[in-house]
Design a protein around this motif. Structure first.
Motif, PDB file in Angstrom:
ATOM      1  N   LEU A 404      -9.728  11.435  -0.421  1.00 21.61           N
ATOM      2  CA  LEU A 404      -8.594  10.623   0.035  1.00 21.61           C
ATOM      3  C   LEU A 404      -9.062   9.303   0.639  1.00 21.61           C
ATOM      4  O   LEU A 404      -8.464   8.248   0.393  1.00 21.61           O
ATOM      5  N   GLU A 405     -10.148   9.338   1.424  1.00 16.42           N
ATOM      6  CA  GLU A 405     -10.624   8.121   2.086  1.00 16.42           C
ATOM      7  C   GLU A 405     -10.974   7.042   1.054  1.00 16.42           C
ATOM      8  O   GLU A 405     -10.552   5.880   1.181  1.00 16.42           O
ATOM      9  N   THR A 406     -11.741   7.426   0.030  1.00 17.65           N
ATOM     10  CA  THR A 406     -12.116   6.470  -1.021  1.00 17.65           C
ATOM     11  C   THR A 406     -10.882   5.977  -1.766  1.00 17.65           C
ATOM     12  O   THR A 406     -10.741   4.785  -2.062  1.00 17.65           O
ATOM     13  N   ALA A 407      -9.963   6.909  -2.061  1.00 18.10           N
ATOM     14  CA  ALA A 407      -8.742   6.554  -2.798  1.00 18.10           C
ATOM     15  C   ALA A 407      -7.905   5.546  -2.004  1.00 18.10           C
ATOM     16  O   ALA A 407      -7.396   4.565  -2.560  1.00 18.10           O
ATOM     17  N   GLU A 408      -7.775   5.771  -0.704  1.00 23.31           N
ATOM     18  CA  GLU A 408      -6.958   4.875   0.132  1.00 23.31           C
ATOM     19  C   GLU A 408      -7.554   3.465   0.177  1.00 23.31           C
ATOM     20  O   GLU A 408      -6.828   2.470   0.073  1.00 23.31           O
ATOM     21  N   ILE A 409      -8.868   3.378   0.337  1.00 25.24           N
ATOM     22  CA  ILE A 409      -9.508   2.052   0.396  1.00 25.24           C
ATOM     23  C   ILE A 409      -9.377   1.337  -0.942  1.00 25.24           C
ATOM     24  O   ILE A 409      -9.105   0.135  -0.999  1.00 25.24           O
ATOM     25  N   ALA A 410      -9.552   2.098  -2.058  1.00 28.70           N
ATOM     26  CA  ALA A 410      -9.429   1.501  -3.390  1.00 28.70           C
ATOM     27  C   ALA A 410      -8.017   0.970  -3.622  1.00 28.70           C
ATOM     28  O   ALA A 410      -7.829  -0.133  -4.160  1.00 28.70           O
ATOM     29  N   LYS A 412      -5.794   0.085  -1.310  1.00 29.01           N
ATOM     30  CA  LYS A 412      -5.548  -1.077  -0.441  1.00 29.01           C
ATOM     31  C   LYS A 412      -6.232  -2.330  -0.984  1.00 29.01           C
ATOM     32  O   LYS A 412      -5.679  -3.432  -0.920  1.00 29.01           O
ATOM     33  N   ALA A 413      -7.443  -2.153  -1.520  1.00 32.49           N
ATOM     34  CA  ALA A 413      -8.167  -3.288  -2.103  1.00 32.49           C
ATOM     35  C   ALA A 413      -7.405  -3.843  -3.296  1.00 32.49           C
ATOM     36  O   ALA A 413      -7.307  -5.059  -3.482  1.00 32.49           O
ATOM     37  N   ALA A 414      -6.843  -2.936  -4.115  1.00 36.77           N
ATOM     38  CA  ALA A 414      -6.077  -3.362  -5.289  1.00 36.77           C
ATOM     39  C   ALA A 414      -4.798  -4.089  -4.881  1.00 36.77           C
ATOM     40  O   ALA A 414      -4.325  -4.976  -5.601  1.00 36.77           O
ATOM     41  N   GLN A 415      -4.257  -3.712  -3.742  1.00 34.28           N
ATOM     42  CA  GLN A 415      -3.013  -4.332  -3.269  1.00 34.28           C
ATOM     43  C   GLN A 415      -3.249  -5.676  -2.580  1.00 34.28           C
ATOM     44  O   GLN A 415      -2.324  -6.441  -2.392  1.00 34.28           O
ATOM     45  N   VAL A 447       2.576   3.109  -7.274  1.00 35.94           N
ATOM     46  CA  VAL A 447       3.309   2.240  -8.198  1.00 35.94           C
ATOM     47  C   VAL A 447       3.015   0.765  -7.953  1.00 35.94           C
ATOM     48  O   VAL A 447       3.096  -0.063  -8.862  1.00 35.94           O
ATOM     49  N   SER A 448       2.639   0.417  -6.727  1.00 36.65           N
ATOM     50  CA  SER A 448       2.360  -0.993  -6.445  1.00 36.65           C
ATOM     51  C   SER A 448       0.918  -1.378  -6.763  1.00 36.65           C
ATOM     52  O   SER A 448       0.609  -2.558  -6.943  1.00 36.65           O
ATOM     53  N   ALA A 449       0.010  -0.387  -6.850  1.00 37.32           N
ATOM     54  CA  ALA A 449      -1.412  -0.702  -7.042  1.00 37.32           C
ATOM     55  C   ALA A 449      -1.899  -0.501  -8.469  1.00 37.32           C
ATOM     56  O   ALA A 449      -2.732  -1.273  -8.961  1.00 37.32           O
TER      57      ALA A 449
END
Length: 570
Positions: A404-410, A412-415, A447-449
């Protein structure tokens, strides 16, 4: 003045061919210039371009220069004294050792005028040299056969001394025996080198060395399938494995825990192959697996990956967006890394800052900042991503989203204005969306990323030289997934097998499911839709699943129904 120029440019061989009427003076000058540009001898140029038959050249040159002619069909390549001269010098001079008689070595050559540089052969062999003229075409074939049959073959490991090696005793004794034997034992060194080189020549992706109680097995994984290539005596297994551990800079005395290492083999000034090595203790010794990492695998060009035209267009559009998340999914060995690096190579420009975090880095590319994840040292995917975001990035590639930690940072970076590429281990594109939600990523963030989700597999290509057309009943074609209106025009092919392939297949091709998020799909995700609903929506929008993409490859004659069944079965 013109004559002097002609004499200066034409070698004895060129003059001979002109006098025999085989080429004209004007053509000879052009051939010599082209040969020099291509760094070829005149005879190689003439034979390669089929200007003059190699047998005719050999016959005329033998008479003109008084050099005896020898027919290479009369010899067995395995009986040649090939070990008297290094492969480098044999190929450099295109000279084949034929016979050693006393202190004289007889060399087979195709160009009687190219003997000036043989001092290095004379120095290496410590023998006097005599030359014999042979057919250029046959010379190359016999050189290849003789070098393959050189004393690095399996038979060298099955002599009396090796069969009777004493490798018993305590673990400490074994380790000492291995240190002394493996580093200095030439047959073991030659054999390991031969295995590594053969794996590269055969296009293998992995090498497996597996010790058992009464035998020792070596297998290559070629085109996704394991094939046994050797079975050395079981009593030398420890010595071969120890040699690989020495090359990989592992602790050869430690056999109780897994170890990781790396071997680098330099093939030329421009090409090097890395082997990622892992050992694992088993019941009867250490199993060793070497993953072959070839940097050229990521430079094959997007056209050769196997995308259908519309899929390629969608992929290129997604990776050329300034921000967003592109996910590639599939099992281990399905080609995800090659696909991502093919995309990164297209994006690798002077104006872009690209950083990657991988476990480990498999393909090194100049111009891309690559980081090896090291969990023991505290360098996780998540920590690497955080560091990247403080390094003014444009494009980020994460080897795998595991938590989850890696997924969340990825996400946020995409957004926040970065293009992020990564992989996940799911079966198809719709399941990837569900996996992200199960990991804890909020649907509105997904959906936003997410720009694109792509599932892929690798199917073996049918050999173009031996594939044969097959006919199937209509009811079978229907059950496979073909439509009734294409039964009459459908041409299907099956595997046969020949000397140029492995069981009827040669090479692999990608099969893709390329899925962008439409408005209806975004709505489904926000409503908490499951993978089945997302798959149905994708199908209704004309997005091919892996099975449908695979059948398109069958229609084109690229692969077989059996192969598509193998890689897309659920």
């Amino acid at each position: 003045m013109a004559t002097a120029t002609t004499d200066f440019h034409f070698s004895g061989l060129a003059k001979c061919l002109i006098q025999e009427g085989l080429i004209t003076e004007k053509d000879a000058r052009s051939y010599i210039q082209d040969a020099q540009k291509n760094k070829l001898s005149l005879i190689s140029y003439l034979v390669t371009n089929k200007i003059v038959d190699s047998r005719v050249i050999a016959s005329k040159a033998s008479i003109e220069f008084g050099v005896p002619f020898f027919d290479l069909d009369a010899i067995d390549p395995r009986s040649l004294p090939i070990n008297l001269v290094s492969e480098k010098l044999i190929r450099k001079h295109n000279a084949l050792p034929l016979l050693k008689r006393g202190k004289t070595l007889f060399l087979g050559i195709s160009d009687p005028t190219a003997t000036q540089g043989f001092d290095d052969i004379k120095f290496q062999s410590l023998l006097n040299l005599e030359t014999v003229l042979v057919d250029e075409n046959k010379l190359h074939k016999v050189i290849d056969s003789a070098l393959e049959a050189v004393d690095t073959t399996m038979s060298d490991l099955m002599d009396t001394d090796l069969d009777n090696l004493n490798v018993t005793g305590g673990e400490e004794d074994l380790a000492k025996n291995d240190v002394n034997a493996d580093i200095d034992d030439a047959p073991i060194v030659r054999f390991v080198n031969k295995v590594l080189l053969d794996s590269i020549k055969k296009g293998a992706s992995d090498i497996h060395l597996e010790p058992y109680e009464k035998n020792f097995r070596i297998r290559f994984r070629s085109d996704g399938i394991l094939h046994q290539i050797a079975s050395p005596p079981a009593n030398i297994a420890n010595r071969i494995i120890s040699r690989i551990k020495v090359m990989s800079k592992m602790d050869i005395a430690e056999r109780r825990v897994p170890q990781d290492g790396r071997i680098k083999m330099v093939l030329s000034k421009t090409r090097a192959i890395d082997f990622r090595v892992n050992t694992c203790p088993t019941l009867f010794g250490e199993k060793v697996v070497l993953r072959i990492l070839d940097p050229t695998s990521a430079q094959i060009g997007i056209e050769k990956l196997g995308f259908e035209p519309e899929q390629q267009e969608v992929f290129l559009k997604a990776i050329n967006k300034p921000y967003g998340l592109v996910l590639v999914t599939g099992p281990t060995g399905s080609g995800k890394t090659v696909t991502l690096y093919t995309g990164l190579n297209l994006l690798n420009k002077i104006e872009s800052n690209i950083s990657t975090a991988e476990d480990p880095v498999e393909i090194t590319v100049e111009g891309i900042n690559q980081v090896n994840v090291n969990v023991k040292a505290g360098l996780t995917f998540a920590n690497a991503l955080r560091a990247f975001l403080r390094q003014d990035p444009d494009i980020i590639m994460v080897g795998e989203i595991r938590d989850l930690e890696t997924a969340e940072i990825a996400v946020k970076a995409a957004q926040t204005g970065h293009l992020v590429l990564s992989t996940l281990h799911t079966n198809d594109a719709p399941q990837t969306l569900n996996r992200l939600m199960q990991m804890g990523i909020a649907p509105f963030n997904i959906v936003s990323a997410v720009n694109l989700i792509m599932a892929q597999r690798l199917a073996r290509r049918l050999c173009e030289h031996c594939k044969t057309q097959v006919t199937l009943p209509d009811n079978v074609l229907s059950s496979i997934g073909f439509k009734e209106d294409e039964f009459k025009t459908l041409k299907l092919y099956g595997a046969v097998g020949c000397d140029l392939c492995t069981n009827g297949y040669k090479g692999r091709v990608g099969i893709y499911q390329v899925m962008t998020l439409s408005e209806k799909m975004r709505s489904l995700i926000l409503q908490g839709g499951n993978a089945m609903q997302l798959a149905e929506q994708a199908k209704s929008e004309g997005i091919n699943d892996l099975r449908a993409s695979g059948l398109n490859k069958v229609r084109l004659g690229v692969t077989s129904i059996e192969e598509i069944d193998r890689v897309t079965k659920e």
